[in-house]
Design an enzyme around this catalytic site. Structure first.
Site, PDB file in Angstrom:
ATOM      1  N   HIS A   1      49.611 -44.105 -27.705  1.00  0.00           N
ATOM      2  CA  HIS A   1      51.040 -44.390 -27.874  1.00  0.00           C
ATOM      3  C   HIS A   1      51.800 -44.130 -26.580  1.00  0.00           C
ATOM      4  O   HIS A   1      51.316 -43.471 -25.658  1.00  0.00           O
ATOM      5  CB  HIS A   1      51.633 -43.512 -28.980  1.00  0.00           C
ATOM      6  CG  HIS A   1      51.675 -42.056 -28.614  1.00  0.00           C
ATOM      7  ND1 HIS A   1      50.552 -41.264 -28.622  1.00  0.00           N
ATOM      8  CD2 HIS A   1      52.693 -41.264 -28.206  1.00  0.00           C
ATOM      9  CE1 HIS A   1      50.875 -40.043 -28.236  1.00  0.00           C
ATOM     10  NE2 HIS A   1      52.173 -40.014 -27.969  1.00  0.00           N
TER      11      HIS A   1
ATOM     12  N   ASP B   1      55.722 -42.597 -25.654  1.00  0.00           N
ATOM     13  CA  ASP B   1      56.659 -41.738 -26.395  1.00  0.00           C
ATOM     14  C   ASP B   1      57.962 -42.446 -26.768  1.00  0.00           C
ATOM     15  O   ASP B   1      58.603 -43.086 -25.923  1.00  0.00           O
ATOM     16  CB  ASP B   1      57.034 -40.504 -25.555  1.00  0.00           C
ATOM     17  CG  ASP B   1      55.859 -39.574 -25.383  1.00  0.00           C
ATOM     18  OD1 ASP B   1      54.973 -39.529 -26.259  1.00  0.00           O
ATOM     19  OD2 ASP B   1      55.813 -38.876 -24.336  1.00  0.00           O
TER      20      ASP B   1
ATOM     21  N   ARG C   1      56.687 -29.596 -24.052  1.00  0.00           N
ATOM     22  CA  ARG C   1      56.950 -30.950 -23.537  1.00  0.00           C
ATOM     23  C   ARG C   1      58.435 -31.156 -23.288  1.00  0.00           C
ATOM     24  O   ARG C   1      59.261 -30.858 -24.134  1.00  0.00           O
ATOM     25  CB  ARG C   1      56.449 -31.986 -24.552  1.00  0.00           C
ATOM     26  CG  ARG C   1      56.391 -33.386 -23.964  1.00  0.00           C
ATOM     27  CD  ARG C   1      55.845 -34.368 -24.961  1.00  0.00           C
ATOM     28  NE  ARG C   1      56.931 -35.056 -25.637  1.00  0.00           N
ATOM     29  CZ  ARG C   1      56.745 -36.012 -26.534  1.00  0.00           C
ATOM     30  NH1 ARG C   1      55.517 -36.386 -26.862  1.00  0.00           N
ATOM     31  NH2 ARG C   1      57.758 -36.609 -27.109  1.00  0.00           N
TER      32      ARG C   1
HETATM   33  C1  SIN Z   1      51.928 -36.054 -26.889  1.00  0.00           C
HETATM   34  O1  SIN Z   1      51.686 -37.121 -27.431  1.00  0.00           O
HETATM   35  O2  SIN Z   1      52.936 -35.879 -26.204  1.00  0.00           O
HETATM   36  C2  SIN Z   1      50.940 -34.900 -27.036  1.00  0.00           C
HETATM   37  C3  SIN Z   1      49.900 -34.966 -25.993  1.00  0.00           C
HETATM   38  C4  SIN Z   1      48.932 -33.816 -26.078  1.00  0.00           C
HETATM   39  O3  SIN Z   1      49.116 -32.895 -26.893  1.00  0.00           O
HETATM   40  O4  SIN Z   1      47.976 -33.815 -25.310  1.00  0.00           O
END
Ligand code: SIN
Length: 282
Positions: free
Chosen positions: A102, A104, A273
């Protein structure tokens, strides 16, 4: 060999991804360091930093060198830090977020420019993240498929995420907001996006968020979308990042996808994040 104070960029694969050495991102950066990092991101789609010790404030300061921040509309944030999203798997959790290819938040009218994911606690093995280069995915499509999607738009939605909030939250420590389902986030975007900084074309559809092609039903859209998703995940377009405590990945969300590998049952993984605001895809 780079001079000690110079930024040293080492590509990870022939497709995308580069490790960036020679910079301590916990400290205020000089303008030329910020431009070198930005250029590395544009050149490699995703860049990685190792052995960084970042407080939430230092993580935020670094992210703000590259644009305004955007809070995640559907997931909860770290207490006291509305722009930091915790990505956590506890030993008892079965599920993680992001374990499908995906990009984001493409369900937003202005999807993010990029995200900076910082590894706070990494299991001794497992929990890698894979990235794919959507310029290459577009460039390697057969011409008739390129013609089929050129100039077409698709509707992106957060429905896939927000269906069954309680059930998802029960098996996962990265929590959706309890009211995430109340208002759908959705937007129409071109299936071929022109990157606003590089001017290059990339494929711009992804499995969880692209709901249907404009003018077609979801059922009519799925065969073509599925073919595009499978194509974009070809190993030749990807890199795989092995995390260590203190690693940070910074991806360009406009021209890449990523996939979180859920292969560390019984172990703990904790990430933070931060997401940088983007513009309407053209
Ligand atoms: C995400 O999709 O931002 C998570 C990525 C991850 O946990 O490695």
């Amino acid at each position: 060999m780079a001079h000690r104070s110079e930024i040293d960029i080492r590509p990870l694969t022939g497709a995308c991804g580069a490790e960036v050495f020679g910079v301590d991102i916990s400290r205020p950066l000089e303008e030329k360091q910020v431009s070198a990092i930005r250029q590395a991101l544009l050149d490699h789609n995703v860049i990685f930093f190792r052995e960084q010790t970042l407080s939430p404030e230092q993580h935020l300061n670094f992210a703000q060198c590259f644009g305004e921040l955007v809070a995640n509309p559907v997931y909860t944030h770290v207490e006291g830090y509305p722009y930091i999203m915790p990505v956590i798997k506890e030993p008892h959790d079965k599920y993680v977020i992001g374990d499908t290819w995906h990009s984001d938040m493409t369900y937003m009218e202005e999807p993010p420019l990029g995200s900076l994911l910082y590894g706070r606690e990494i299991p001794d093995y497992g929990g890698d993240t894979l990235f794919s280069n959507m310029y290459l995915a577009y460039e390697h499509l057969p011409e008739p498929l390129k013609e089929m999607i050129e100039g077409r738009r698709a509707y992106h939605s957060d429905r896939y995420l927000t269906a069954r909030v309680q059930e998802r939250n029960a098996g996962r420590s990265t929590r959706l907001k309890e009211d995430a389902q109340q208002k759908e986030n959705g937007a129409l975007h071109p299936m071929v996006r022109v990157h606003e900084e590089t001017g290059r074309k990339c494929l711009y559809v992804n499995f969880p968020f692209t709901w249907q092609i404009e003018g077609l039903s979801r059922e009519e859209s799925l065969p073509l979308l599925t073919q595009l998703y499978e194509h974009a995940a070809r190993p030749e377009f990807t890199c795989r990042f092995r995390w260590r405590n203190g690693s940070l990945a910074f991806w360009d969300n406009r021209c890449s996808m990523h996939y979180a590998c859920n292969d560390y049952q019984g172990k703990r993984r904790e990430m933070h994040r931060i997401t940088i605001a983007g513009s309407r895809p053209r």
